[in-house]
Design an enzyme around this catalytic site. Structure first.
Site, PDB file in Angstrom:
ATOM      1  N   CYS A 122       0.816  -1.225   0.000  1.00 36.31           N
ATOM      2  CA  CYS A 122       0.000   0.000   0.000  1.00 36.31           C
ATOM      3  C   CYS A 122       0.850   1.276   0.000  1.00 36.31           C
ATOM      4  O   CYS A 122       0.323   2.377  -0.174  1.00 36.31           O
ATOM      5  CB  CYS A 122      -0.951  -0.007   1.188  1.00 36.31           C
ATOM      6  N   HIS A 256      -3.383   7.031   2.508  1.00 33.46           N
ATOM      7  CA  HIS A 256      -3.806   5.704   2.074  1.00 33.46           C
ATOM      8  C   HIS A 256      -5.188   5.415   2.657  1.00 33.46           C
ATOM      9  O   HIS A 256      -5.455   5.742   3.813  1.00 33.46           O
ATOM     10  CB  HIS A 256      -2.783   4.669   2.551  1.00 33.46           C
ATOM     11  N   ASN A 287     -10.041  -0.385   0.010  1.00 34.11           N
ATOM     12  CA  ASN A 287      -8.588  -0.187   0.013  1.00 34.11           C
ATOM     13  C   ASN A 287      -8.015  -0.794  -1.265  1.00 34.11           C
ATOM     14  O   ASN A 287      -8.087  -2.003  -1.457  1.00 34.11           O
ATOM     15  CB  ASN A 287      -8.019  -0.869   1.271  1.00 34.11           C
TER      16      ASN A 287
HETATM   17  C1  LIG Z   1      -9.957  -4.675  10.270  1.00 32.13           C
HETATM   18  C2  LIG Z   1     -10.584  -3.643  11.178  1.00 32.13           C
HETATM   19  C3  LIG Z   1     -11.642  -2.872  10.409  1.00 32.13           C
HETATM   20  C4  LIG Z   1     -11.277  -4.362  12.332  1.00 32.13           C
HETATM   21  O1  LIG Z   1     -11.855  -3.385  13.182  1.00 32.13           O
HETATM   22  P1  LIG Z   1     -11.604  -3.461  14.757  1.00 32.13           P
HETATM   23  O2  LIG Z   1     -12.373  -2.376  15.346  1.00 32.13           O
HETATM   24  O3  LIG Z   1     -10.107  -3.465  14.957  1.00 32.13           O
HETATM   25  O4  LIG Z   1     -12.217  -4.856  15.107  1.00 32.13           O
HETATM   26  P2  LIG Z   1     -11.724  -5.892  16.197  1.00 32.13           P
HETATM   27  O5  LIG Z   1     -10.953  -6.970  15.518  1.00 32.13           O
HETATM   28  O6  LIG Z   1     -11.079  -5.166  17.348  1.00 32.13           O
HETATM   29  O7  LIG Z   1     -13.115  -6.458  16.693  1.00 32.13           O
HETATM   30  C5  LIG Z   1     -14.051  -5.630  17.396  1.00 32.13           C
HETATM   31  C6  LIG Z   1     -15.347  -6.388  17.523  1.00 32.13           C
HETATM   32  O8  LIG Z   1     -15.966  -6.501  16.234  1.00 32.13           O
HETATM   33  C7  LIG Z   1     -16.180  -7.872  15.925  1.00 32.13           C
HETATM   34  N1  LIG Z   1     -15.932  -8.061  14.506  1.00 32.13           N
HETATM   35  C8  LIG Z   1     -14.741  -8.298  13.908  1.00 32.13           C
HETATM   36  N2  LIG Z   1     -14.915  -8.382  12.570  1.00 32.13           N
HETATM   37  C9  LIG Z   1     -16.227  -8.171  12.352  1.00 32.13           C
HETATM   38  C10 LIG Z   1     -17.000  -8.121  11.182  1.00 32.13           C
HETATM   39  N3  LIG Z   1     -16.480  -8.298   9.958  1.00 32.13           N
HETATM   40  N4  LIG Z   1     -18.321  -7.873  11.305  1.00 32.13           N
HETATM   41  C11 LIG Z   1     -18.887  -7.681  12.505  1.00 32.13           C
HETATM   42  N5  LIG Z   1     -18.196  -7.727  13.668  1.00 32.13           N
HETATM   43  C12 LIG Z   1     -16.874  -7.969  13.578  1.00 32.13           C
HETATM   44  C13 LIG Z   1     -15.209  -8.645  16.781  1.00 32.13           C
HETATM   45  O9  LIG Z   1     -15.672  -9.953  17.024  1.00 32.13           O
HETATM   46  C14 LIG Z   1     -15.175  -7.814  18.040  1.00 32.13           C
HETATM   47  O10 LIG Z   1     -16.331  -8.114  18.806  1.00 32.13           O
HETATM   48  P3  LIG Z   1     -16.251  -8.131  20.420  1.00 32.13           P
HETATM   49  O11 LIG Z   1     -15.929  -6.708  20.814  1.00 32.13           O
HETATM   50  O12 LIG Z   1     -17.622  -8.554  20.813  1.00 32.13           O
HETATM   51  O13 LIG Z   1     -15.196  -9.104  20.778  1.00 32.13           O
HETATM   52  C15 LIG Z   1      -9.531  -2.665  11.743  1.00 32.13           C
HETATM   53  O14 LIG Z   1      -8.708  -3.331  12.661  1.00 32.13           O
HETATM   54  C16 LIG Z   1      -8.667  -2.051  10.690  1.00 32.13           C
HETATM   55  O15 LIG Z   1      -9.123  -1.328   9.842  1.00 32.13           O
HETATM   56  N6  LIG Z   1      -7.356  -2.296  10.794  1.00 32.13           N
HETATM   57  C17 LIG Z   1      -6.384  -1.713   9.881  1.00 32.13           C
HETATM   58  C18 LIG Z   1      -6.548  -2.345   8.561  1.00 32.13           C
HETATM   59  C19 LIG Z   1      -5.613  -1.838   7.582  1.00 32.13           C
HETATM   60  O16 LIG Z   1      -5.216  -0.711   7.620  1.00 32.13           O
HETATM   61  N7  LIG Z   1      -5.256  -2.709   6.669  1.00 32.13           N
HETATM   62  C20 LIG Z   1      -4.552  -2.427   5.499  1.00 32.13           C
HETATM   63  C21 LIG Z   1      -3.207  -1.936   5.709  1.00 32.13           C
HETATM   64  S1  LIG Z   1      -2.650  -1.548   4.157  1.00 32.13           S
END
Ligand SMILES: CC(C)(COP(=O)(O)OP(=O)(O)OC[C@H]1O[C@@H](n2cnc3c(N)ncnc32)[C@H](O)[C@@H]1OP(=O)(O)O)[C@@H](O)C(=O)NCCC(=O)NCCS
Length: 331
Positions: A122, A256, A287
């Site tokens: 990215c 990004h 993304n």
């Molecule tokens: C992937 C991403 C959106 C996940 O969001 P998050 O807020 O970190 O989610 P978490 O993994 O902490 O999970 C939070 C809650 O949502 C739930 N959850 C996770 N994925 C889910 C989904 N797809 N749908 C619904 N609920 C979901 C989890 O089970 C958790 O529930 P809980 O609180 O009851 O345990 C986020 O971490 C992100 O954007 N990270 C960076 C990604 C990125 O930049 N990637 C590319 C780099 S180039």
């Protein structure tokens, strides 16, 4: 010692034009709910994404890259035979060799250009921009065509609740050429291989063959989120400092597009004035890995939200982990 003549180039470089191409297939959040336990509401709130584009019939990384490149070349108004280097940034071209850039150069009618692929995920567009700027300023080529093309949908594990909704396909391209005034600030870039496990490919070529598994992308979303909102926030500030600018002198911010909440955190950290135009293409494109920044740049210019000649900060970050950013003058 025998003196060897050194190459000399333009005093400065700038981006002359940008083009982009998105596939025609629109994939809304609802489509993904047949594969993962999620909701449109959760995906929208946690990332900003409402829909993304995935390649369909007759579309691939080559068709997207060629379309974006043709646009960029036409908009630059240059003779394409003066393009001396073609760089393709991608992580989704499935040939270790040969690189795709030479084939794109030939298809575009750019004879005998230096042509190669780079892999910086990215951050790939900003890595490529740093190279293009140096190539023009050192006189290794008059014009550089920098392409970023990705089809991450083909690496997406539809059953992975942490990544299935994140990525989209597309391509962006710019022409970088000589300039009397500086249009590309000093690159701020780096890497942290210690975090290689934060975003990974689930199988290398050996295990893919042995196990008959197609490699997908895996990600520790929380780790990447934390890194992006702390370390990258500081790197973004360093881009401004390196260019000798304050936040008040910025017109446009194109980070990004990994997550709208990451963008919000960067905005708070930089304390950018309210009138700065901020890219939010994640909402309709997801993304797009390396292609994200040129696609967002083209979208902002085409919609009139951003204007040619304005000052923009671009920064990419992702698998490696790697990052790169610069302040630029918009084409
Ligand atoms: C992937 C991403 C959106 C996940 O969001 P998050 O807020 O970190 O989610 P978490 O993994 O902490 O999970 C939070 C809650 O949502 C739930 N959850 C996770 N994925 C889910 C989904 N797809 N749908 C619904 N609920 C979901 C989890 O089970 C958790 O529930 P809980 O609180 O009851 O345990 C986020 O971490 C992100 O954007 N990270 C960076 C990604 C990125 O930049 N990637 C590319 C780099 S180039």
């Amino acid at each position: 010692m025998t003196e060897i003549k050194a190459s000399t180039g333009a005093p400065f470089a700038r981006i002359l034009s940008v083009g982009s191409a998105a596939p025609s297939r629109v994939v809304p959040n609802e489509y993904l709910l047949q594969f993962i336990d999620s909701s449109d509401e959760w995906i929208t709130q946690r990332t900003g994404i409402k829909e993304r584009r995935w390649i369909g019939e007759g579309e691939n990384i080559e068709t997207l890259s060629l379309a974006a490149s043709e646009q960029a070349i036409e908009r630059a108004g240059i003779d394409r035979t003066q393009i001396g280097a073609v760089i393709l940034s991608t992580i989704s071209h499935y040939h270790q060799t040969p690189a795709l850039a030479p084939q794109l150069a030939t298809r575009l009618g750019i004879p005998d250009a230096a042509a190669y692929d780079i892999s910086a995920a990215c951050a790939g567009f900003c890595y490529g921009l740093a190279q293009a700027e140096s190539i023009v300023r050192s006189g290794q080529a008059t014009y550089v065509l920098l392409i970023a093309g990705e089809t991450i949908s083909e690496m997406t594990d539809l059953n992975d609740r942490g990544t299935a909704f994140l990525f989209g396909d597309g391509a962006g391209a710019v022409i970088v050429g000589p300039s009397e005034t500086n249009g590309i600030g000093p690159v701020v870039w780096g890497s942290d291989g210690g975090q290689a496990g934060a975003i990974w490919q689930t199988a290398d070529w050996h295990s893919a063959v042995e196990n008959g598994t197609w490699p997908k992308l895996g990600m520790d979303g929380r780790a990447v989120f934390k890194w992006a909102t702390s370390f990258i926030a500081q790197a973004t500030k360093n881009c401004l400092d390196g260019a000798g600018l304050t936040p008040e002198q910025l017109d446009v911010f194109i980070p990004h597009q990994a997550n709208d909440r990451i963008t919000d955190t960067l905005l708070r950290y930089l304390k950018l004035p309210e009138n700065v135009v901020v890219a939010r293409t994640i909402r309709q494109y997801g993304n797009n890995s390396a292609a994200t920044i040129p696609m967002a740049m083209d979208a902002l210019l085409s919609s009139g939200e951003a204007k040619s000649g304005q000052t923009a900060l671009v920064i990419g970050f992702g698998a490696g982990l790697v990052y790169a950013g610069q302040v630029i003058t918009l084409p």
